[in-house]
Scaffold this active site. Structure first.
Site, PDB file in Angstrom:
ATOM      1  N   CYS A 132      53.386 -23.979   1.915  1.00  0.00           N
ATOM      2  CA  CYS A 132      54.078 -22.831   1.351  1.00  0.00           C
ATOM      3  C   CYS A 132      55.091 -22.358   2.394  1.00  0.00           C
ATOM      4  O   CYS A 132      54.918 -22.618   3.586  1.00  0.00           O
ATOM      5  CB  CYS A 132      53.092 -21.707   1.009  1.00  0.00           C
ATOM      6  SG  CYS A 132      53.780 -20.426  -0.064  1.00  0.00           S
ATOM      7  N   CYS A 134      55.944 -19.040   2.704  1.00  0.00           N
ATOM      8  CA  CYS A 134      55.856 -17.586   2.885  1.00  0.00           C
ATOM      9  C   CYS A 134      55.684 -17.170   4.340  1.00  0.00           C
ATOM     10  O   CYS A 134      56.167 -16.107   4.748  1.00  0.00           O
ATOM     11  CB  CYS A 134      54.742 -17.009   2.015  1.00  0.00           C
ATOM     12  SG  CYS A 134      53.102 -17.673   2.349  1.00  0.00           S
ATOM     13  N   HIS A 141      58.395 -14.425   0.705  1.00  0.00           N
ATOM     14  CA  HIS A 141      58.133 -15.076  -0.581  1.00  0.00           C
ATOM     15  C   HIS A 141      57.885 -16.564  -0.356  1.00  0.00           C
ATOM     16  O   HIS A 141      58.151 -17.110   0.709  1.00  0.00           O
ATOM     17  CB  HIS A 141      59.282 -14.829  -1.559  1.00  0.00           C
ATOM     18  CG  HIS A 141      59.204 -13.481  -2.208  1.00  0.00           C
ATOM     19  ND1 HIS A 141      58.370 -13.217  -3.268  1.00  0.00           N
ATOM     20  CD2 HIS A 141      59.833 -12.313  -1.927  1.00  0.00           C
ATOM     21  CE1 HIS A 141      58.495 -11.949  -3.634  1.00  0.00           C
ATOM     22  NE2 HIS A 141      59.380 -11.372  -2.823  1.00  0.00           N
ATOM     23  N   CYS A 142      57.365 -17.209  -1.407  1.00  0.00           N
ATOM     24  CA  CYS A 142      56.856 -18.569  -1.264  1.00  0.00           C
ATOM     25  C   CYS A 142      57.924 -19.643  -1.379  1.00  0.00           C
ATOM     26  O   CYS A 142      57.617 -20.838  -1.299  1.00  0.00           O
ATOM     27  CB  CYS A 142      55.762 -18.809  -2.305  1.00  0.00           C
ATOM     28  SG  CYS A 142      54.360 -17.667  -2.124  1.00  0.00           S
ATOM     29  N   LYS A 208      46.946 -21.021 -10.109  1.00  0.00           N
ATOM     30  CA  LYS A 208      46.846 -19.976  -9.091  1.00  0.00           C
ATOM     31  C   LYS A 208      47.352 -18.678  -9.711  1.00  0.00           C
ATOM     32  O   LYS A 208      48.516 -18.565 -10.088  1.00  0.00           O
ATOM     33  CB  LYS A 208      47.683 -20.338  -7.863  1.00  0.00           C
ATOM     34  CG  LYS A 208      47.644 -19.269  -6.761  1.00  0.00           C
ATOM     35  CD  LYS A 208      48.508 -19.690  -5.584  1.00  0.00           C
ATOM     36  CE  LYS A 208      48.543 -18.615  -4.507  1.00  0.00           C
ATOM     37  NZ  LYS A 208      49.383 -19.007  -3.361  1.00  0.00           N
ATOM     38  N   ARG A 230      54.709 -11.485  -6.412  1.00  0.00           N
ATOM     39  CA  ARG A 230      54.794 -12.905  -6.765  1.00  0.00           C
ATOM     40  C   ARG A 230      54.429 -13.154  -8.229  1.00  0.00           C
ATOM     41  O   ARG A 230      54.097 -14.282  -8.601  1.00  0.00           O
ATOM     42  CB  ARG A 230      53.883 -13.702  -5.827  1.00  0.00           C
ATOM     43  CG  ARG A 230      54.362 -13.634  -4.379  1.00  0.00           C
ATOM     44  CD  ARG A 230      53.337 -14.151  -3.398  1.00  0.00           C
ATOM     45  NE  ARG A 230      53.893 -14.118  -2.042  1.00  0.00           N
ATOM     46  CZ  ARG A 230      53.154 -14.041  -0.933  1.00  0.00           C
ATOM     47  NH1 ARG A 230      51.839 -13.976  -1.016  1.00  0.00           N
ATOM     48  NH2 ARG A 230      53.731 -14.007   0.246  1.00  0.00           N
ATOM     49  N   CYS A 232      56.227 -13.340 -10.809  1.00  0.00           N
ATOM     50  CA  CYS A 232      57.134 -14.169 -11.594  1.00  0.00           C
ATOM     51  C   CYS A 232      56.904 -15.657 -11.373  1.00  0.00           C
ATOM     52  O   CYS A 232      57.487 -16.483 -12.095  1.00  0.00           O
ATOM     53  CB  CYS A 232      58.588 -13.825 -11.287  1.00  0.00           C
ATOM     54  SG  CYS A 232      59.106 -12.223 -11.953  1.00  0.00           S
ATOM     55  N   LYS A 261      42.440 -21.025  -8.556  1.00  0.00           N
ATOM     56  CA  LYS A 261      42.343 -19.992  -7.529  1.00  0.00           C
ATOM     57  C   LYS A 261      42.740 -18.643  -8.140  1.00  0.00           C
ATOM     58  O   LYS A 261      43.804 -18.559  -8.756  1.00  0.00           O
ATOM     59  CB  LYS A 261      43.277 -20.333  -6.364  1.00  0.00           C
ATOM     60  CG  LYS A 261      43.301 -19.306  -5.251  1.00  0.00           C
ATOM     61  CD  LYS A 261      44.340 -19.665  -4.187  1.00  0.00           C
ATOM     62  CE  LYS A 261      44.352 -18.625  -3.070  1.00  0.00           C
ATOM     63  NZ  LYS A 261      45.384 -18.900  -2.067  1.00  0.00           N
TER      64      LYS A 261
END
Length: 338
Positions: A132, A134, A141-142, A208, A230, A232, A261
């Protein structure tokens, strides 16, 4: 109940009594799903820049961030007890951060250094790495944000694919993308193939959810977004439809394992994953909030910790999981030997 043709179809209570099959531990085992084993466990660990650091995490009692040297020392007795897999999360604090998460490609990040150290010390330990951006982006953000400050999916998956290759070249055997951008599994697989890293697996965080149960993790990984949320790109907690679509998509794109998850609140999705992808291992991530909930409930005297943890994870196996990612792995390695 259906009866063979030569059997009297009249209802007979003796045919439906369950107690005879429940009178001995062996009989109960025969009637049960697979049990927790060291091979089913994955231990998530947080790695920081200071090689000798051990930083307790207040919101995750009993869990700490480790430097590379202290992590090796921490894992040594666990590997001796049968630990087979770790999932690495980098928590860098000494890097420049930008919109693209460029520092994720640095050869001196905690994750890359840990991969080298763990491979040298534990040659048979399976090394999985969370993928990721982030922890490396200036906004938290990711993925990469566009001019409108929304996720630029195409740019994000291209960067994630580059970082995946970087981790695989450093020794990761499993790449675990947690970003939830669209089509990143395909991009990562293509990048790995193009780099002659076709034996590296991808464990997709397929379902997730945008969950409140991640709170302690964001403390541990120092990865909360600077602004916004997050929702969206992570899944709505009440959306089974999107979760099922994500699972089917990731398997079609080549995921070697899929993940749900959090775990305990989403066992219906675990069952969906097992049904939709019967030939792909299904992982459940018992997340930080679940860990904390079980811990604090036991501390308050509501139940005994060992029994509660075992039951929660056995429920995941019963629902269809084959892989259990949990911060309770060190304790479980002792409990399942008892």
């Amino acid at each position: 109940m259906s009866f063979p043709p030569n059997v009297d179809r009249t209802y007979n209570p003796a045919l439906v009594r369950l107690h005879p099959a429940n009178q001995h531990p062996v009989l109960r085992a025969w009637a049960s799903e697979p049990s927790i084993t060291p091979a089913s466990l994955v231990y998530p660990v947080f790695i920081v820049d200071d090689e000798d650091a051990v930083e307790p995490i207040a919101s995750l009692p009993g869990v700490a961030r480790y430097g590379v040297r202290s992590l090796v020392a921490h894992l040594r007795p666990l590997v001796a007890k049968g630990l087979g897999t770790v999932l690495l999360f980098g928590v860098p604090t000494k890097i420049p951060k930008d919109n693209a998460g460029s520092a994720a490609l640095d050869p001196k990040t905690p994750v890359v250094l840990a991969l080298a150290a763990l491979r040298a010390e534990f040659p048979h330990l399976v090394l999985a790495v969370d993928l990721c951006l982030c922890a490396y982006t200036s906004h938290g953000h990711c993925g990469i944000l566009g001019d409108d400050e929304t996720l630029d999916n195409a740019a994000s998956i291209a960067q994630l694919a580059r970082v995946a290759v970087h981790y695989a070249q450093a020794g990761a055997q499993i790449i675990a993308p947690s970003d939830m951008t669209d089509n990143r599994v395909h991009a990562i697989k293509q990048a790995l193939y193009a780099s002659a890293l076709d034996k590296v697996s991808v464990m997709a965080y397929s379902a997730k959810f945008a969950s409140v149960f991640y709170g302690p993790f964001r403390d541990a990984a120092k990865s909360a977004p600077g602004k916004g949320d997050r929702k969206c790109y992570q899944l709505p907690p009440n959306s089974r439809k999107l979760a099922r679509r994500a699972i089917v998509r990731d398997v079609a794109e080549g995921a070697d394992m899929i993940m749900v998850k959090p775990g305990y609140p989403y066992l219906d999705i675990v069952r969906d994953a097992a049904d939709l992808a019967p030939d792909v291992p299904v992982a459940v991530y018992q997340v930080s909030g679940e860990y904390a909930m079980l811990y604090h409930g036991a501390q308050a005297g509501a139940y005994e910790l060992k029994g509660a943890v075992m039951e929660s994870l056995e429920a995941c196996l019963r629902a269809g999981a084959t892989i259990l990612i949990t911060y309770y792995t060190p304790q479980l390695l002792d409990w399942i030997r008892e």
